[in-house]
Design an enzyme around this catalytic site. Structure first.
Site, PDB file in Angstrom:
ATOM      1  N   ARG B 297       0.827  -1.207   0.000  1.00  0.00           N
ATOM      2  CA  ARG B 297       0.000   0.000   0.000  1.00  0.00           C
ATOM      3  C   ARG B 297       0.859   1.255   0.000  1.00  0.00           C
ATOM      4  O   ARG B 297       0.529   2.225  -0.667  1.00  0.00           O
ATOM      5  CB  ARG B 297      -0.964  -0.028   1.186  1.00  0.00           C
ATOM      6  CG  ARG B 297      -2.077  -1.018   0.936  1.00  0.00           C
ATOM      7  CD  ARG B 297      -3.193  -1.004   1.956  1.00  0.00           C
ATOM      8  NE  ARG B 297      -4.317  -1.753   1.395  1.00  0.00           N
ATOM      9  CZ  ARG B 297      -5.377  -2.167   2.068  1.00  0.00           C
ATOM     10  NH1 ARG B 297      -5.482  -1.892   3.358  1.00  0.00           N
ATOM     11  NH2 ARG B 297      -6.344  -2.824   1.459  1.00  0.00           N
ATOM     12  N   TYR B 440      -7.251   0.876  -6.855  1.00  0.00           N
ATOM     13  CA  TYR B 440      -6.852  -0.508  -6.567  1.00  0.00           C
ATOM     14  C   TYR B 440      -6.097  -0.646  -5.241  1.00  0.00           C
ATOM     15  O   TYR B 440      -5.859   0.341  -4.571  1.00  0.00           O
ATOM     16  CB  TYR B 440      -6.126  -1.161  -7.738  1.00  0.00           C
ATOM     17  CG  TYR B 440      -4.830  -0.612  -8.283  1.00  0.00           C
ATOM     18  CD1 TYR B 440      -4.000   0.224  -7.569  1.00  0.00           C
ATOM     19  CD2 TYR B 440      -4.428  -0.995  -9.561  1.00  0.00           C
ATOM     20  CE1 TYR B 440      -2.792   0.665  -8.096  1.00  0.00           C
ATOM     21  CE2 TYR B 440      -3.226  -0.544 -10.105  1.00  0.00           C
ATOM     22  CZ  TYR B 440      -2.414   0.284  -9.356  1.00  0.00           C
ATOM     23  OH  TYR B 440      -1.228   0.705  -9.887  1.00  0.00           O
ATOM     24  N   GLU B 441      -5.832  -1.885  -4.866  1.00  0.00           N
ATOM     25  CA  GLU B 441      -5.175  -2.186  -3.580  1.00  0.00           C
ATOM     26  C   GLU B 441      -6.010  -1.629  -2.416  1.00  0.00           C
ATOM     27  O   GLU B 441      -5.481  -1.196  -1.390  1.00  0.00           O
ATOM     28  CB  GLU B 441      -3.772  -1.568  -3.597  1.00  0.00           C
ATOM     29  CG  GLU B 441      -2.770  -2.246  -2.698  1.00  0.00           C
ATOM     30  CD  GLU B 441      -2.191  -3.550  -3.253  1.00  0.00           C
ATOM     31  OE1 GLU B 441      -2.332  -3.844  -4.450  1.00  0.00           O
ATOM     32  OE2 GLU B 441      -1.610  -4.316  -2.446  1.00  0.00           O
ATOM     33  N   GLY B 442      -7.344  -1.694  -2.564  1.00  0.00           N
ATOM     34  CA  GLY B 442      -8.257  -1.104  -1.584  1.00  0.00           C
ATOM     35  C   GLY B 442      -8.528   0.336  -1.959  1.00  0.00           C
ATOM     36  O   GLY B 442      -7.620   1.158  -1.909  1.00  0.00           O
ATOM     37  N   GLN B 447      -9.424   2.689   2.457  1.00  0.00           N
ATOM     38  CA  GLN B 447      -8.262   3.088   3.277  1.00  0.00           C
ATOM     39  C   GLN B 447      -8.725   3.980   4.425  1.00  0.00           C
ATOM     40  O   GLN B 447      -8.267   3.843   5.563  1.00  0.00           O
ATOM     41  CB  GLN B 447      -7.231   3.865   2.436  1.00  0.00           C
ATOM     42  CG  GLN B 447      -6.708   3.148   1.212  1.00  0.00           C
ATOM     43  CD  GLN B 447      -5.982   1.864   1.528  1.00  0.00           C
ATOM     44  OE1 GLN B 447      -5.335   1.746   2.572  1.00  0.00           O
ATOM     45  NE2 GLN B 447      -6.117   0.874   0.673  1.00  0.00           N
TER      46      GLN B 447
END
Lengths: 593, 593
Positions: B297, B440-442, B447
């Site tokens: 992240r 992406y990646e959450g 977040q």
């Protein structure tokens, strides 16, 4: 992708309940009898159908296919020709046109709603008639009677289209340094020679002729912006009987490959001794161009609103359909594998941000259009006052609607998560398409300089005080309604904040030439947030007594509350940045960037 | 488009003058001797060359060409294969890897700078090694010794690459509802069946094998997130001797057509009884996935920084070259037709906004990387404290860097005016490419929920107080330096504002389940602005005594001043929105949106 559904209820609410359009239309001398509510309703309903059924369906495919250029010939994507023909058959090109030459003479208050729908259905398509409108306005305002008779009827019909040729490779914002030449000929015409870029609709396969309005310089013209003249240069010369004659020496050399609005042809145009005619007076071309800019700049702002509304409709449908995780308060739809994402507070925040910015923008667009109508169809003091309001509010509308248009379309994409980044859902196209609206027709930075310079500092804030007086009159009228206190009190406080920032900036400009430019963009945004607060307070004033009558009004009041609680606080931060002055910008040496 | 020049001076300044990296490296037990300043300098200089000479040149052409899919085979754009080979030959895939299996074991503080350069040169290319890194981290942390020995060396080499297979069409944020099945086989392996989407680098023509890490459910697994396991599924099975064996039953069904990162293959992957091996414990797949998420992240956040830096360099060059209009203070370069646009206050505001956000972000990224290194290479209390800091700061870094990354690239595009909208200049590509990093990646909304929920409300703000204590220690150390007052005083005030917002939110969450979600995104941004203020104050503390020594330091101090005067005021507005609570979001009925 959701099917586009024109927000007719919102539009009618604004026109008739908030801004009493019919009363105004009946009262304006230049408009008497031309339009009543019944006509207006019919026009809006027809455009709602056209936008949904004819224009919206070609927007995605138009983006995928784009315009093509081959050997000087531009081809628009599949379906654009047919859609343009349908659009013209409906008489839409004539909506705001001068009735003396075949126009319908409708008010901009109505036109603003129509434009929003066209732009929601696709900015690329919308640009073709928009540029024609712009050219018609300039010809109507400044052209000779002969030019008007020869060109306007065909342009209102859409048989011929229009283009505005300003920019050159080395001259964008700074038109004073253009190089295109115009040499006077014995027959009263001119020979135009030069290269123009970024010409929207400079060529295409939709209309039989393209009528260029070109900025150029006479051989003996003074340097700078006071030496620019405006010329009408048709792609095909027009015979005396109105039929098309020989091809003029104007050619499309290429089209641009762009981030978005790919179905709109952005042309590089070459003028090689092309034949043209003067529009307006020699060396007053920029002024002629700018008289129609107020109409057009509001129109560009409305492009931002249109794209935002489209994005919102998609996001709202998706948020109701897509199930993912559970509400923080526990499962709301236990029969499903997860709850629809509209239960999540942050998704609601995103949707309400879109709704509040679009609603505020639509109201402000209608309000500006009202002043445009009064300035066009009114008389005497009323007309003069309206012209001043238009001058002040136009850069705010153009820049704020489009800056918030990017924000809204980005939010609408974010609601979709990863699916928003994929082309098939259309949300990313709206981001790419709307991005240009912050740039063309004068970048938003230039709009902000116009607002703080010519429109504010130059008159010591007199125009601002006109606007402030209108807000104050509303506050005075509502101040005794207890239920309105939640809106009236913060509105009064924010108006005061804006006034103080204005006075401070006007004072600073006396000593610091960089003060207006240093404050400009944040000042414009501060102005925009306060103007939206004014709009949402006006909406609430009308809607509050009717909340039990129809849930639509309840939705309006609750959106107004959201705006005041969650978005209006931005004004604090913007005022602090504005008040910080120019020091931190100018004090750093160029080489230390 | 400007040639990319890695900001080595800024990076070295942060590493060695602001964060005393070498001292830390010498002190950390797990790192002793692995790296010194000389090695670090050499690594940074090598990557600066690779980024400028090998990676940057294929970024625009990669966007134009995109990835192709034909009959299950993915082809990357021209030049990607060669660039990937050069990248691997340089050993870059091994930089942070475990030395037991061929990695170089370098600290993340160094890796963060390297990653920024790779991403400035192009996010699309960067994603291939990034995903491999991520997969290596998960295998190293949770895989069996056999899996590590079999896979890690080849993956560090880049001969084999990695992919993370999480998302399914109906399950993105909500991984608890995935459907991919894993059936245990007699030989200890599993048969994996299901469909995954949005798999970055799921297939490509760069590496000899693709090692998928796949989330799937065992037949008897509990419902929801506690029934998910993690499996290693290679594209080609690996023989005992390490050579490639038969093709596994995993295929790329299609690739996505996206807004940007077009040279990165985003694959739909079909697993049809593919052979896989468990990584970590049964039903603890999500936890295994998340132990490496902190590294990844931060890496996604750095993508936002990298794109911003690239956009800034282009915009700065353009602002110095492009002449247009005159300075408000009169002509600065009278010999030219107009002044370079860098003289205009609003252009300076745009450039300084980029510079201040990038500099603040780079400092915060280095600061977070420091905590990552201590949590990885440290011991005892120090390690525990660092883990807590990492947990708290990771969602801030990921979301704030990328949200500001969009802002920065949009600003960098705006500096170019109409030319920014045209593909050839590359500025619009940076906007399109960076947009995915917010998703992406959450998603950044997720977040923010992580920050307010797990990281703050769940521990009553204890992690926040750890961070606040570090800020306070700095304030206490600097409070007597008169020249630091302009930074220390507002920093203290903003820390207090953030503390109050934190306490209010933690308290509200006791009674209102919607309170954290309602505050989340604006709270994260408020946190981000205060953290950048902390970083700029730290920078100023180091730079102030050296301003006469080298103009670099003067530039740092002046950028810090700009940040405090013009950008930090955002914190006021964000705090007001955070403190507004959930009422206006939750009170409106779903059907009234």
């Amino acid at each position: 992708m959701a099917e586009y559904k024109a927000p007719l209820r919102e539009m009618n609410f604004l026109l008739h309940e908030v801004f009493a359009a019919e009363e105004l239309w009946a009262h304006l001398p230049g408009l008497a009898g031309a339009v009543d509510r019944e006509t207006a309703d019919a026009i809006l309903e027809e455009m709602a159908k056209l936008a949904a059924n004819t224009l919206d369906p070609i927007n995605r495919s138009g983006d995928e296919e784009g315009c093509q250029w081959n050997d000087g010939v531009v081809t628009t994507p599949a379906g654009f020709k047919e859609a343009y023909a349908t659009f013209c058959e409906g008489g839409w090109g004539a909506l705001l046109g001068n009735p003396e030459y075949g126009g319908m003479g409708m008010p901009k208050m109505l036109g603003a709603q129509v434009e929003e729908m066209i732009n929601s259905a696709g900015i690329s398509f919308a640009l073709y008639p928009v540029l024609t409108n712009g050219a018609c306005l300039a010809i109507d305002a400044h052209g000779s009677e002969a030019l008007k008779q020869q060109y306007l009827p065909k342009m209102y019909e859409g048989t011929w289209s229009g283009a505005m040729d300003l920019t050159e490779p080395h001259a964008g914002t700074d038109l004073g340094i253009i190089r295109t030449k115009a040499e006077p000929q014995d027959d009263g015409s001119y020979r135009i020679t030069g290269s123009k870029i970024f010409i929207t609709g400079g060529d295409q396969d939709l209309s039989e002729n393209v009528i260029h309005l070109v900025l150029a310089k006479l051989p003996d013209a003074p340097k700078g912006p006071k030496g620019i003249s405006l010329f009408l240069v048709p792609k095909f010369l027009v015979n005396e009987d109105g039929s098309l004659g020989e091809r003029n020496h104007v050619n499309c050399g290429s089209i641009e490959h762009k981030m978005g609005i790919k179905a709109s042809a952005t042309c590089a145009m070459n003028f090689d001794g092309a034949k043209g005619w003067l529009v307006g007076e020699v060396n007053k071309g920029l002024a002629a161009m700018f008289t129609m800019m107020n109409y057009e700049r509001l129109g560009v702002g409305i492009q931002g609103l249109g794209a935002s509304e489209r994005s919102y409709q998609n996001a709202l449908e998706y948020a109701r359909d897509r199930v993912q995780s559970r509400s923080p308060a526990g499962a709301q739809q236990p029969e499903k594998t997860a709850d629809p994402i509209i239960v999540h507070p942050d998704v609601r925040r995103m949707l309400l941000t879109q709704k509040a910015l679009i609603g505020g923008g639509r109201a402000l667009s209608t309000y500006v259009a009202k002043w445009l109508d009064i300035s066009k169809f009114g008389e005497g003091e009323e007309k003069k006052n309206a012209e001043a309001m238009v001058a002040l509010l136009t850069p705010v509308a153009k820049a704020f609607f489009t800056d918030k248009g990017l924000d809204c379309t980005v939010i609408g994409q974010q609601v979709f998560g990863g699916h928003g980044y994929i082309r098939e859902w259309g949300q990313e196209q709206l981001v790419r398409d709307v991005r240009i609206t912050q740039i063309y027709e004068g970048t938003n930075g230039i709009q902000a300089l116009d607002l703080v310079g010519r429109k504010t500092v130059a008159n010591g804030g007199a125009l601002f005080e006109l606007f402030a007086a209108d807000v104050q009159a509303f506050i005075d009228a509502e101040v005794d309604r207890e239920e309105m206190a939640e809106f009236v009190q913060p509105l009064a406080a924010e108006l005061q904040r804006l006034r103080e920032a204005t006075e401070k900036m006007v004072a600073a400009a006396q000593e610091d030439p960089h003060a207006p430019g240093a404050a400009s963009v944040e000042y414009l945004h501060l102005f925009g947030y306060v103007a939206y607060a004014f709009m949402w307070a006006k909406v609430a004033a009308v809607a509050l007594p009717k909340v039990e009558q129809d849930s639509f009004y309840k939705g309006q009041v609750k959106t107004a509350r959201f705006y005041f609680a969650r978005l209006l606080p931005q004004a604090q931060a913007l005022a602090a940045s504005v008040n910080a002055g120019s020091a931190t910008l100018m004090d750093i040496e160029d080489e230390l960037f």
